[in-house]
Every structure is written in structure tokens, then in C-alpha cells.
Design an enzyme around this catalytic site. Structure first.
Site, PDB file in Angstrom:
ATOM      1  CE  LYS A   1      -3.581  -2.418   2.645  1.00 18.93           C
ATOM      2  NZ  LYS A   1      -4.547  -2.277   3.747  1.00 18.93           N
TER       3      LYS A   1
ATOM      4  CE1 TYR B 145      -9.109  -3.284   0.878  1.00 20.68           C
ATOM      5  CE2 TYR B 145      -8.475  -1.279  -0.255  1.00 20.68           C
ATOM      6  CZ  TYR B 145      -8.132  -2.389   0.499  1.00 20.68           C
ATOM      7  OH  TYR B 145      -6.823  -2.599   0.872  1.00 20.68           O
TER       8      TYR B 145
ATOM      9  CG  PHE C 157     -13.165   1.341   7.731  1.00 24.01           C
ATOM     10  CD1 PHE C 157     -12.610   0.758   6.603  1.00 24.01           C
ATOM     11  CD2 PHE C 157     -13.820   0.515   8.634  1.00 24.01           C
ATOM     12  CE1 PHE C 157     -12.700  -0.604   6.368  1.00 24.01           C
ATOM     13  CE2 PHE C 157     -13.919  -0.856   8.415  1.00 24.01           C
ATOM     14  CZ  PHE C 157     -13.346  -1.412   7.274  1.00 24.01           C
TER      15      PHE C 157
ATOM     16  CB  THR D 107      -6.634  -6.393   9.876  1.00 20.42           C
ATOM     17  OG1 THR D 107      -7.008  -7.537   9.112  1.00 20.42           O
ATOM     18  CG2 THR D 107      -7.006  -5.137   9.116  1.00 20.42           C
TER      19      THR D 107
ATOM     20  NE  ARG E 229      -1.462  -5.928   7.449  1.00 18.67           N
ATOM     21  CZ  ARG E 229      -2.498  -6.615   6.980  1.00 18.67           C
ATOM     22  NH1 ARG E 229      -3.019  -7.605   7.686  1.00 18.67           N
ATOM     23  NH2 ARG E 229      -3.021  -6.314   5.812  1.00 18.67           N
TER      24      ARG E 229
ATOM     25  CG  ASN F 291      -3.223  -2.786   7.053  1.00 17.03           C
ATOM     26  OD1 ASN F 291      -3.113  -2.310   5.928  1.00 17.03           O
ATOM     27  ND2 ASN F 291      -4.235  -3.562   7.393  1.00 17.03           N
TER      28      ASN F 291
ATOM     29  CG  HIS G  72      -5.026  -6.345   0.246  1.00 20.33           C
ATOM     30  ND1 HIS G  72      -6.165  -6.444   1.006  1.00 20.33           N
ATOM     31  CD2 HIS G  72      -5.220  -7.137  -0.844  1.00 20.33           C
ATOM     32  CE1 HIS G  72      -7.021  -7.247   0.388  1.00 20.33           C
ATOM     33  NE2 HIS G  72      -6.480  -7.678  -0.737  1.00 20.33           N
TER      34      HIS G  72
ATOM     35  CD  GLU H  15      -8.331  -9.286  -3.148  1.00 18.69           C
ATOM     36  OE1 GLU H  15      -9.026  -8.759  -2.264  1.00 18.69           O
ATOM     37  OE2 GLU H  15      -7.235  -9.842  -2.892  1.00 18.69           O
TER      38      GLU H  15
HETATM   39  P1  CMP Z   1      -6.846  -4.801   4.139  1.00 14.96           P
HETATM   40  O1  CMP Z   1      -6.280  -6.140   4.489  1.00 14.96           O
HETATM   41  O2  CMP Z   1      -6.307  -4.154   2.901  1.00 14.96           O
HETATM   42  O3  CMP Z   1      -8.432  -4.913   4.024  1.00 14.96           O
HETATM   43  C1  CMP Z   1      -9.305  -3.845   4.294  1.00 14.96           C
HETATM   44  C2  CMP Z   1      -8.578  -2.658   4.857  1.00 14.96           C
HETATM   45  O4  CMP Z   1      -9.409  -1.723   5.508  1.00 14.96           O
HETATM   46  C3  CMP Z   1      -7.626  -3.126   5.948  1.00 14.96           C
HETATM   47  O5  CMP Z   1      -6.559  -3.811   5.366  1.00 14.96           O
HETATM   48  C4  CMP Z   1      -7.305  -1.814   6.654  1.00 14.96           C
HETATM   49  O6  CMP Z   1      -6.365  -1.047   5.935  1.00 14.96           O
HETATM   50  C5  CMP Z   1      -8.677  -1.117   6.574  1.00 14.96           C
HETATM   51  N1  CMP Z   1      -9.458  -1.282   7.799  1.00 14.96           N
HETATM   52  C6  CMP Z   1     -10.012  -2.416   8.271  1.00 14.96           C
HETATM   53  N2  CMP Z   1     -10.717  -2.156   9.400  1.00 14.96           N
HETATM   54  C7  CMP Z   1     -10.600  -0.822   9.622  1.00 14.96           C
HETATM   55  C8  CMP Z   1     -11.105   0.067  10.618  1.00 14.96           C
HETATM   56  N3  CMP Z   1     -11.879  -0.386  11.617  1.00 14.96           N
HETATM   57  N4  CMP Z   1     -10.775   1.366  10.535  1.00 14.96           N
HETATM   58  C9  CMP Z   1     -10.015   1.810   9.510  1.00 14.96           C
HETATM   59  N5  CMP Z   1      -9.525   1.020   8.530  1.00 14.96           N
HETATM   60  C10 CMP Z   1      -9.803  -0.280   8.585  1.00 14.96           C
END
Ligand code: CMP
Length: 149
Positions: A10, A50, A58, A92, A103, A113, A116, A127
Site C-alpha cells: 500500500k 474494497y 471507514f 489487520t 505488520r 497496515n 494487503h 483480485e
Molecule cells: P486490508 O487487508 O487491505 O483490508 C481492508 C482494509 O481496511 C484493511 O486492510 C485496513 O487497511 C482497513 N481497515 C479495516 N478495518 C478498519 C477500521 N476499523 N478502521 C479503519 N480502517 C480499517
């Protein structure tokens, strides 16, 4: 069984110079890189990627973040690749990610984070198709494959 998974470094992972670190870890583990590209993804592509989070509070911030800078897309292949890459990325929320995961070693944030990865084989197929044409994915043999089976 050998399978393919989709991985994306990312904007924060790129900005923190962690592309090589991520690749190094997956290579060292024995996975095979079969596709890779770098791009700043469009709003439309981010929203499709997404889609399952569209109703979450979010979501707008997530789309804003993922389109805010360069990202690196990769397809990694190997035994149990989907589950193994998820494990190597860690939880996550970076604060809950085990030390030794990407992470857990490099982050403190939930949203930012760094990386992905697909959460199932079905998601991986979706994907991969979202980011890669079939002719951008390579089929080739690695000389160490028999030690990794
Ligand atoms: P990812 O594995 O890319 O999948 C969805 C993304 O949404 C996740 O990583 C985070 O970057 C983001 N994400 C998931 N939960 C939250 C949350 N509660 N608040 C903000 N961002 C989130």
C-alpha cells in the site's frame, strides 16, 4: 496444493521503503513471484477492490488512503500461498499483529497496515483478475521446486 494469491504493498508500505522487505520475505519463504506491477490506483478500481467494505464507516477514508500514492501489485504462487501470506502479513490491526510478521515488525496502525493480501482462494481469483490480464502472469519453473513440495 499450489495456489496463487494477490498481494498489494500500500502507499504507506511504498512510502516507508518496504517493497523490497516484503518481496524478500515471500521469496525467502519459497513462494514464486508470477506477476508484478506498480501504479497509483484509480478511485473506481479502489472501490471495486474494497467493494465488500462499502457500507463500513471507514470506507471513504480507506479509498482515499489506497489511492493517495503508488502501490505495488503482485501475484505469488506456492503451496498454501493464500493462508501462508496472510500469516506472514499478520493481523489487520498492526497493534495486534505478532512480532515476526510484516505488520508486527513495521507498523502501529490499523488503517495504514502497509500490505494487503487475499483472504481466500476465491478472493484471490477475483483480485488477480481485477489487477492483471492473463498475459501478465507468467508460468515458469523454479529449480528449487522439489525442495518446497
Ligand atoms: P486490508 O487487508 O487491505 O483490508 C481492508 C482494509 O481496511 C484493511 O486492510 C485496513 O487497511 C482497513 N481497515 C479495516 N478495518 C478498519 C477500521 N476499523 N478502521 C479503519 N480502517 C480499517
Amino acid at each position: 496444493m499450489s495456489e496463487r494469491t494477490f498481494v498489494m504493498v500500500k502507499p504507506d508500505g511504498v512510502g516507508r521503503r518496504l517493497i523490497g522487505e516484503c518481496i524478500r520475505r515471500f521469496e525467502r519463504r519459497g513462494l514464486k513471484l508470477v506477476g508484478m506491477k506498480m501504479q497509483i490506483i484509480s478511485q473506481k478500481l479502489a472501490e471495486s477492490h474494497y467493494e465488500e467494505h462499502r457500507a463500513r464507516p471507514f470506507f471513504p477514508h480507506l479509498v482515499q488512503f489506497i489511492t493517495s500514492g503508488p502501490t505495488v501489485q503482485m501475484v505469488w504462487e506456492g503451496k498454501d500461498a493464500v493462508a501462508q501470506v496472510r500469516k506472514m502479513n499478520g493481523a489487520t490491526n498492526s497493534l495486534e499483529a505478532a512480532v515476526g510478521t510484516i505488520r508486527g515488525d513495521f507498523g502501529l496502525s490499523l488503517q495504514n497496515n502497509m500490505i494487503h493480501a487475499s483472504d481466500s482462494i476465491e478472493t484471490a481469483k477475483r483480485e488477480i483478475a481485477l489487477y492483471f490480464d492473463q498475459n501478465e502472469l507468467l508460468e515458469y519453473a523454479m529449480p528449487d521446486a522439489h525442495w518446497l513440495s
